[in-house]
Design an enzyme around this catalytic site. Structure first.
Site, PDB file in Angstrom:
ATOM      1  N   TRP A 173       1.210  -1.374  -0.134  1.00 37.26           N
ATOM      2  CA  TRP A 173      -0.002   0.139  -0.371  1.00 37.26           C
ATOM      3  C   TRP A 173       0.768   1.714   0.106  1.00 37.26           C
ATOM      4  O   TRP A 173       0.361   2.535   0.033  1.00 37.26           O
ATOM      5  CB  TRP A 173      -1.093  -0.485   1.398  1.00 37.26           C
ATOM      6  CG  TRP A 173      -0.470  -0.186   2.613  1.00 37.26           C
ATOM      7  CD1 TRP A 173       0.333  -1.712   3.181  1.00 37.26           C
ATOM      8  CD2 TRP A 173       0.224   0.996   3.115  1.00 37.26           C
ATOM      9  NE1 TRP A 173       1.008  -1.477   3.944  1.00 37.26           N
ATOM     10  CE2 TRP A 173       0.884   0.056   4.430  1.00 37.26           C
ATOM     11  CE3 TRP A 173       0.698   1.710   3.414  1.00 37.26           C
ATOM     12  CZ2 TRP A 173       1.852   0.571   5.563  1.00 37.26           C
ATOM     13  CZ3 TRP A 173       1.774   3.074   4.353  1.00 37.26           C
ATOM     14  CH2 TRP A 173       2.092   2.106   5.118  1.00 37.26           C
ATOM     15  N   ASN A 174       2.478   1.349   0.135  1.00 36.74           N
ATOM     16  CA  ASN A 174       2.835   2.534   0.679  1.00 36.74           C
ATOM     17  C   ASN A 174       3.054   2.785  -1.005  1.00 36.74           C
ATOM     18  O   ASN A 174       3.854   4.243  -0.787  1.00 36.74           O
ATOM     19  CB  ASN A 174       3.848   2.487   1.822  1.00 36.74           C
ATOM     20  CG  ASN A 174       5.780   1.100   1.198  1.00 36.74           C
ATOM     21  OD1 ASN A 174       4.881   0.514   0.283  1.00 36.74           O
ATOM     22  ND2 ASN A 174       6.020   1.253   1.532  1.00 36.74           N
ATOM     23  N   LYS A 197      -2.782  -7.938  -7.976  1.00 32.71           N
ATOM     24  CA  LYS A 197      -3.238  -8.013  -6.830  1.00 32.71           C
ATOM     25  C   LYS A 197      -2.747  -6.955  -5.537  1.00 32.71           C
ATOM     26  O   LYS A 197      -1.902  -6.768  -5.308  1.00 32.71           O
ATOM     27  CB  LYS A 197      -3.045  -8.922  -5.839  1.00 32.71           C
ATOM     28  CG  LYS A 197      -4.919  -9.274  -4.367  1.00 32.71           C
ATOM     29  CD  LYS A 197      -4.310  -9.752  -3.699  1.00 32.71           C
ATOM     30  CE  LYS A 197      -2.701  -9.581  -2.384  1.00 32.71           C
ATOM     31  NZ  LYS A 197      -3.550  -8.348  -1.891  1.00 32.71           N
ATOM     32  N   PRO A 198      -3.610  -5.546  -5.998  1.00 30.13           N
ATOM     33  CA  PRO A 198      -2.586  -4.455  -4.721  1.00 30.13           C
ATOM     34  C   PRO A 198      -3.051  -5.194  -3.737  1.00 30.13           C
ATOM     35  O   PRO A 198      -4.029  -5.803  -3.489  1.00 30.13           O
ATOM     36  CB  PRO A 198      -3.960  -3.258  -5.908  1.00 30.13           C
ATOM     37  CG  PRO A 198      -5.214  -3.694  -6.047  1.00 30.13           C
ATOM     38  CD  PRO A 198      -4.621  -5.147  -6.418  1.00 30.13           C
ATOM     39  N   ALA A 199      -2.320  -3.936  -2.639  1.00 31.58           N
ATOM     40  CA  ALA A 199      -3.292  -4.362  -1.468  1.00 31.58           C
ATOM     41  C   ALA A 199      -4.527  -4.296  -0.841  1.00 31.58           C
ATOM     42  O   ALA A 199      -4.739  -2.514  -1.298  1.00 31.58           O
ATOM     43  CB  ALA A 199      -2.053  -3.137  -0.365  1.00 31.58           C
ATOM     44  N   SER A 252       6.119  -7.233   2.532  1.00 33.74           N
ATOM     45  CA  SER A 252       7.016  -7.219   4.307  1.00 33.74           C
ATOM     46  C   SER A 252       8.176  -9.070   4.498  1.00 33.74           C
ATOM     47  O   SER A 252       7.526  -9.475   3.206  1.00 33.74           O
ATOM     48  CB  SER A 252       6.194  -7.279   5.467  1.00 33.74           C
ATOM     49  OG  SER A 252       4.891  -8.903   5.538  1.00 33.74           O
ATOM     50  N   GLU A 273      11.354  -8.184  -3.083  1.00 33.29           N
ATOM     51  CA  GLU A 273      10.993  -6.701  -2.773  1.00 33.29           C
ATOM     52  C   GLU A 273      10.435  -6.720  -1.362  1.00 33.29           C
ATOM     53  O   GLU A 273       9.441  -6.825  -1.035  1.00 33.29           O
ATOM     54  CB  GLU A 273      11.112  -5.720  -3.451  1.00 33.29           C
ATOM     55  CG  GLU A 273      11.274  -5.960  -4.947  1.00 33.29           C
ATOM     56  CD  GLU A 273      12.856  -5.640  -4.786  1.00 33.29           C
ATOM     57  OE1 GLU A 273      12.617  -4.933  -4.039  1.00 33.29           O
ATOM     58  OE2 GLU A 273      13.390  -5.438  -5.918  1.00 33.29           O
ATOM     59  N   LEU A 274      11.526  -7.100  -0.025  1.00 35.07           N
ATOM     60  CA  LEU A 274      10.953  -6.886   1.329  1.00 35.07           C
ATOM     61  C   LEU A 274      11.478  -5.910   1.774  1.00 35.07           C
ATOM     62  O   LEU A 274      11.910  -4.640   1.527  1.00 35.07           O
ATOM     63  CB  LEU A 274      11.434  -8.162   1.975  1.00 35.07           C
ATOM     64  CG  LEU A 274      11.106  -9.479   0.525  1.00 35.07           C
ATOM     65  CD1 LEU A 274      11.601 -10.360   1.260  1.00 35.07           C
ATOM     66  CD2 LEU A 274       9.440  -9.736   0.718  1.00 35.07           C
ATOM     67  N   CYS A 307      10.364   2.212   2.718  1.00 37.46           N
ATOM     68  CA  CYS A 307      11.466   0.388   2.685  1.00 37.46           C
ATOM     69  C   CYS A 307      12.638   0.631   3.009  1.00 37.46           C
ATOM     70  O   CYS A 307      13.229   0.259   3.209  1.00 37.46           O
ATOM     71  CB  CYS A 307      11.006  -0.547   1.975  1.00 37.46           C
ATOM     72  SG  CYS A 307      11.138  -0.084   0.104  1.00 37.46           S
ATOM     73  N   GLU A 402      11.403  -2.718  11.668  1.00 42.57           N
ATOM     74  CA  GLU A 402      10.894  -1.128  10.790  1.00 42.57           C
ATOM     75  C   GLU A 402       9.664  -0.321  11.283  1.00 42.57           C
ATOM     76  O   GLU A 402       8.768  -1.510  12.173  1.00 42.57           O
ATOM     77  CB  GLU A 402       9.718  -1.871   9.776  1.00 42.57           C
ATOM     78  CG  GLU A 402      10.855  -2.126   8.046  1.00 42.57           C
ATOM     79  CD  GLU A 402      11.038  -2.401   6.896  1.00 42.57           C
ATOM     80  OE1 GLU A 402       9.386  -3.484   7.008  1.00 42.57           O
ATOM     81  OE2 GLU A 402      10.602  -1.853   6.103  1.00 42.57           O
TER      82      GLU A 402
HETATM   83  P1  NAD Z   1       2.501  -7.438   3.618  1.00 42.20           P
HETATM   84  O1  NAD Z   1       3.654  -8.305   3.443  1.00 42.20           O
HETATM   85  O2  NAD Z   1       1.629  -7.271   4.507  1.00 42.20           O
HETATM   86  O3  NAD Z   1       1.887  -6.486   1.997  1.00 42.20           O
HETATM   87  C1  NAD Z   1       1.960  -6.976   0.828  1.00 42.20           C
HETATM   88  C2  NAD Z   1       0.838  -7.307   0.063  1.00 42.20           C
HETATM   89  O4  NAD Z   1       0.942  -8.712   0.113  1.00 42.20           O
HETATM   90  C3  NAD Z   1      -0.175  -6.201   0.029  1.00 42.20           C
HETATM   91  O5  NAD Z   1      -1.064  -7.170  -1.186  1.00 42.20           O
HETATM   92  C4  NAD Z   1      -0.911  -7.636   0.919  1.00 42.20           C
HETATM   93  O6  NAD Z   1      -2.243  -7.616   0.696  1.00 42.20           O
HETATM   94  C5  NAD Z   1       0.127  -9.186   0.400  1.00 42.20           C
HETATM   95  N1  NAD Z   1      -0.511 -10.338   0.985  1.00 42.20           N
HETATM   96  C6  NAD Z   1      -0.320  -9.763   3.166  1.00 42.20           C
HETATM   97  N2  NAD Z   1      -0.700 -11.622   3.323  1.00 42.20           N
HETATM   98  C7  NAD Z   1      -0.355 -12.563   2.259  1.00 42.20           C
HETATM   99  C8  NAD Z   1      -0.283 -13.622   1.807  1.00 42.20           C
HETATM  100  N3  NAD Z   1      -0.181 -14.384   2.770  1.00 42.20           N
HETATM  101  N4  NAD Z   1      -0.903 -14.496   0.525  1.00 42.20           N
HETATM  102  C9  NAD Z   1      -0.421 -13.525  -0.320  1.00 42.20           C
HETATM  103  N5  NAD Z   1      -0.382 -12.131  -0.324  1.00 42.20           N
HETATM  104  C10 NAD Z   1      -0.964 -12.065   0.870  1.00 42.20           C
HETATM  105  O7  NAD Z   1       2.916  -5.596   3.545  1.00 42.20           O
HETATM  106  P2  NAD Z   1       2.263  -4.228   3.793  1.00 42.20           P
HETATM  107  O8  NAD Z   1       2.406  -4.223   5.033  1.00 42.20           O
HETATM  108  O9  NAD Z   1       1.590  -3.471   2.195  1.00 42.20           O
HETATM  109  O10 NAD Z   1       3.905  -3.175   2.918  1.00 42.20           O
HETATM  110  C11 NAD Z   1       4.633  -2.553   3.991  1.00 42.20           C
HETATM  111  C12 NAD Z   1       5.825  -3.775   3.845  1.00 42.20           C
HETATM  112  O11 NAD Z   1       6.872  -4.024   2.402  1.00 42.20           O
HETATM  113  C13 NAD Z   1       7.291  -3.099   4.413  1.00 42.20           C
HETATM  114  O12 NAD Z   1       7.946  -4.609   5.485  1.00 42.20           O
HETATM  115  C14 NAD Z   1       8.307  -2.402   3.956  1.00 42.20           C
HETATM  116  O13 NAD Z   1       9.743  -2.647   3.984  1.00 42.20           O
HETATM  117  C15 NAD Z   1       8.087  -3.424   2.448  1.00 42.20           C
HETATM  118  N6  NAD Z   1       8.608  -3.182   0.788  1.00 42.20           N
HETATM  119  C16 NAD Z   1       9.481  -2.500  -0.026  1.00 42.20           C
HETATM  120  C17 NAD Z   1       9.638  -2.538  -0.967  1.00 42.20           C
HETATM  121  C18 NAD Z   1      10.741  -2.651  -0.967  1.00 42.20           C
HETATM  122  O14 NAD Z   1      11.232  -2.470  -2.741  1.00 42.20           O
HETATM  123  N7  NAD Z   1      11.870  -3.918  -1.149  1.00 42.20           N
HETATM  124  C19 NAD Z   1       8.693  -1.609  -0.976  1.00 42.20           C
HETATM  125  C20 NAD Z   1       7.772  -0.586  -0.666  1.00 42.20           C
HETATM  126  C21 NAD Z   1       7.652  -1.535   0.525  1.00 42.20           C
END
Ligand code: NAD
Length: 499
Positions: A173-174, A197-199, A252, A273-274, A307, A402
């Site tokens: 979502w960020n 699949k967007p957030a 994440s 990309e975590l 991130c 984080e």
């Molecule tokens: P998140 O992992 O909770 O969710 C990310 C996406 O994954 C969302 O679309 C969510 O719906 C989906 N998701 C969650 N659980 C799932 C599952 N079990 N199966 C399939 N899909 C699932 O992360 P967030 O809170 O949306 O984003 C923040 C995190 O993203 C932070 O850790 C940040 O550092 C990281 N991030 C990394 C980068 C990068 O380029 N490395 C860029 C932006 C954000």
């Protein structure tokens, strides 16, 4: 030097009343995109404005059947799309780029409403997002194999680069627009089709981008979007479908690790990309004013919800007090407020859970003896005042997880080797920053840092043509530049006996 420890007062204006917000135009698209049709399932979920909780839209909640249908469309469309010429794909991508920029204001406002990014900053994200589309429109024409000399006179060896196949993309979502285009543009340029699949917090930017793709001439089934409240059912269908050849995920580390394991069952190509925990090291010879400006840019962008945000600021003891004094002044000048107000620099955090995590980290640091020099509280809603902490020590949560909020922990250091050890002493390795005027030190430190991205006197290094990604628990693969394109290409080796 004596620190100013008065709690600062931040301007906090409710500039756009809720009534005025809900009178704004409704988002144009709120249904899932399957094939070339907008599809309702009968079930919806709410997208709420994090500033005041008002309803922005009710969005179709896609289900497993939608995922199965989307997979069928993606496979059928791949047969055609993968055979188009790079020039044809490039021309459509280029029109998509133009369309995104034409709608910059609308997309920025949509983003401000669905996740609270200040609208001026959101305009910057739209340009950044469009930049990936422009870059990959150009790069599509540079997908080429190689010829390899053979030791045998009767053989000719060469490689072809082929699109990996239909792709499943999951975005956070960020960065509701840039994380979409950073994946989708190279995939489409390579000849892949994409199911996105967007957030759950930010489906609206993704849907509008997909509508613009169709308007630009993107063929049916090349880009499909499945918004859903629970990401698991839809993801399970697509991860376990052997026809979907690639999983690309940004989010994440915890979820990324789970998907890594699940992807093994169908041997998916993977990009992950975590999360990160970026150290920002200010050396004794640094230009302090420039460093302060850049730490503020790095730390407080998107209210600290990126991130690559500076998470730990190490300042050499010789300049620590001078740095802190100037940093405090800069932080106290930041304007917290309504994301729809163009003057706002810090919007609300995405939701109450995000706020609770920031509050927990600051309370933990305080109880361990850290001093709060600015901020340290929520001025209302899910906003959090830009916060400066000193006296932070190892073991505190803020140094290990984080924070994803506008909190800047500052620590003094004296020795280069010691600060490199501290910077590397985390399980992640996405971005790190060094501030110095000594070229030798800059090279030495960059090479010693176990990070995928290093900014030398640069707090905002990400750009579409450069590789973005991390080492260790920050993930696998790179997005951006030609590296990002190759994530969607397989190498085929052809050996020919010519007689
Ligand atoms: P998140 O992992 O909770 O969710 C990310 C996406 O994954 C969302 O679309 C969510 O719906 C989906 N998701 C969650 N659980 C799932 C599952 N079990 N199966 C399939 N899909 C699932 O992360 P967030 O809170 O949306 O984003 C923040 C995190 O993203 C932070 O850790 C940040 O550092 C990281 N991030 C990394 C980068 C990068 O380029 N490395 C860029 C932006 C954000």
């Amino acid at each position: 030097m004596r620190m100013d420890v008065r709690a600062p007062i931040f301007p906090f204006h409710m500039t756009t009343p809720t009534a005025a917000r809900s009178a704004r135009p409704a988002p144009r698209v709120t249904q899932a995109l399957v094939g070339d049709g907008w599809r309702a399932t009968g079930r919806t979920f709410d997208v709420r404005d994090p500033w005041d909780g008002s309803l922005v839209a009710q969005v179709t909640d896609a289900n497993e059947q939608d995922a199965r249908d989307a997979a069928d469309h993606a496979v059928a469309a791949f047969e055609r799309w993968s055979r188009t010429s790079a020039w044809e794909r490039s021309a459509i991508l280029r029109r998509w780029f133009d369309a995104i920029l034409t709608h910059e204001g609308e997309l920025a406002e949509l983003m401000a409403r669905e996740m609270g990014k200040p609208v001026t900053e959101a305009r910057g994200e739209v340009k950044y997002a469009a930049g990936f589309v422009e870059f990959y429109a150009e790069e599509a024409k540079r997908i080429h194999g190689e010829t390899i000399p053979s030791q045998f006179a009767h053989k000719r060896l060469h490689t072809n680069l082929k699109p990996v196949g239909p792709v499943y993309a999951i975005t956070p979502w960020n960065f509701p627009a840039a994380m979409v285009t950073r994946k989708v543009a190279p995939a489409l340029a390579a000849g892949c089709t994409v199911i996105l699949k967007p957030a759950e917090a930010t489906p609206l930017s993704a849907l509008r981008l997909a509508e613009l793709w169709l308007a630009a001439g993107g063929p049916a089934g090349t880009l499909q979007v499945l918004p859903c409240l629970d990401p698991i059912p839809v993801s399970q269908v697509l991860i376990h479908d052997p026809r979907i050849r690639k999983l690309t995920f940004t989010g994440s580390t915890e979820v990324g690790m789970r998907l890594y394991a699940q992807g093994a069952t169908t041997m998916k190509r993977l990009s992950l990309e975590l999360g990160g925990h970026a150290p920002f090291i200010v050396c004794a010879d640094a230009d302090v004013d420039a460093a302060v400006t850049q730490v503020v840019a790095s730390k407080f962008r998107n209210a600290g919800q990126t991130c690559v945000c500076a998470n730990r600021i190490y300042v050499h003891a010789d300049i620590h007090d001078a740095f802190v004094a100037r940093f405090l002044l800069a932080v106290q000048g930041l304007r917290v407020g309504d994301p729809l107000d163009p003057a706002t620099q810090i919007g609300p955090l995405v939701n109450g859970e995000a706020l609770a995590k920031v509050e927990e980290h600051v309370a933990d640091a305080r109880s361990g003896g850290a001093r709060v020099l600015a901020g340290g509280a929520s001025p209302g809603g899910s906003s959090y005042a830009p916060t400066v902490l000193t006296g932070v020590r190892g073991g505190m949560k803020i140094l290990e997880e984080e924070t994803f909020g506008p909190v800047a922990p500052i620590m003094a250091y004296t020795d280069e080797a010691e600060v490199i050890r501290a910077a590397n002493n985390v399980p992640v390795g996405l971005a790190a920053y060094v501030w110095t005027r000594d070229l030798g030190r800059a090279y030495r430190m960059a090479e010693s840092l176990a990070y995928g991205i290093v900014g030398i006197n640069d707090g905002v290094p990400a750009t579409p043509q450069a590789p973005f990604g991390g080492v260790k628990n920050s993930g696998l693969g790179r997005e951006g530049g030609h590296w990002g394109l190759h994530e969607f290409l397989d190498v085929q080796y052809v050996s020919t006996v010519i007689g």
